[in-house]
Design an enzyme around this catalytic site. Structure first.
Site, PDB file in Angstrom:
ATOM      1  N   GLU A  49      70.893   3.444  59.539  1.00 53.36           N
ATOM      2  CA  GLU A  49      70.035   3.438  58.361  1.00 53.36           C
ATOM      3  C   GLU A  49      70.186   2.145  57.567  1.00 53.36           C
ATOM      4  OE1 GLU A  49      72.247   5.785  59.376  1.00 53.36           O
ATOM      5  OE2 GLU A  49      71.937   7.619  58.229  1.00 53.36           O
ATOM      6  N   CYS A  80      74.629   6.089  53.129  1.00 48.48           N
ATOM      7  CA  CYS A  80      73.267   5.797  53.572  1.00 48.48           C
ATOM      8  C   CYS A  80      72.236   6.431  52.648  1.00 48.48           C
ATOM      9  CB  CYS A  80      73.075   6.253  55.011  1.00 48.48           C
ATOM     10  SG  CYS A  80      74.042   5.258  56.180  1.00 48.48           S
TER      11      CYS A  80
END
Length: 145
Positions: A49, A80
């Site tokens: 991510e 994330c």
């Protein structure tokens, strides 16, 4: 999500935890794709991510990704999830839930905190069966079971 799953499979082949992510710009064009690279880059923040958010921001020449969609094979961890919020990603689609380290639906629930300045639309369970099977196989192989 199929492209994110491809990135997860490639990550597993590099002996990385098999997580893949894809960032899609408004209009539907894939602008970044990545799998985990924490071991390869010796960087604990090199989650799939984070890598696609960094590349998307570089290409957009902005720290904001308003209107972008992020597809991830595993529920994002708290780090994330915070990056997703900071980048103002519009929609998050993820596959497998992560009851141990998730930061969206379990654990820290980053988007539910009052300190979270942006909450994306969240859609879960997309491609979950394949993502879960890939993760189970990877960790079973590491345990020798």
């Amino acid at each position: 999500m199929e492209v994110a799953l491809e990135e997860a499979r490639a990550a597993a082949l590099r002996d990385e935890v098999p997580v893949g992510a894809v960032l899609v710009a408004p209009g539907g064009r894939i602008v970044a794709r990545a799998g985990n690279r924490t071991r390869e880059l010796c960087d604990p923040t090199a989650h799939a991510e984070v890598l696609v958010i960094r590349e998307g921001c570089r290409l957009a020449r902005s720290e904001r990704l308003v209107g972008y969609d992020l597809y991830v094979t595993l529920e994002p961890c708290p780090m994330c999830a915070a990056a997703i919020a900071a980048a103002r990603v519009g929609r998050l689609y993820y596959g497998a839930a992560d009851p141990k380290s998730g930061g969206v639906a379990v654990g820290a629930r980053v988007f539910a905190h009052p300190q979270c300045h942006h909450v994306p639309e969240v859609y879960d369970g997309i491609g979950a069966a394949e993502a879960e099977a890939m993760l189970r196989a990877f960790f079973a192989g590491r345990r020798g079971a």
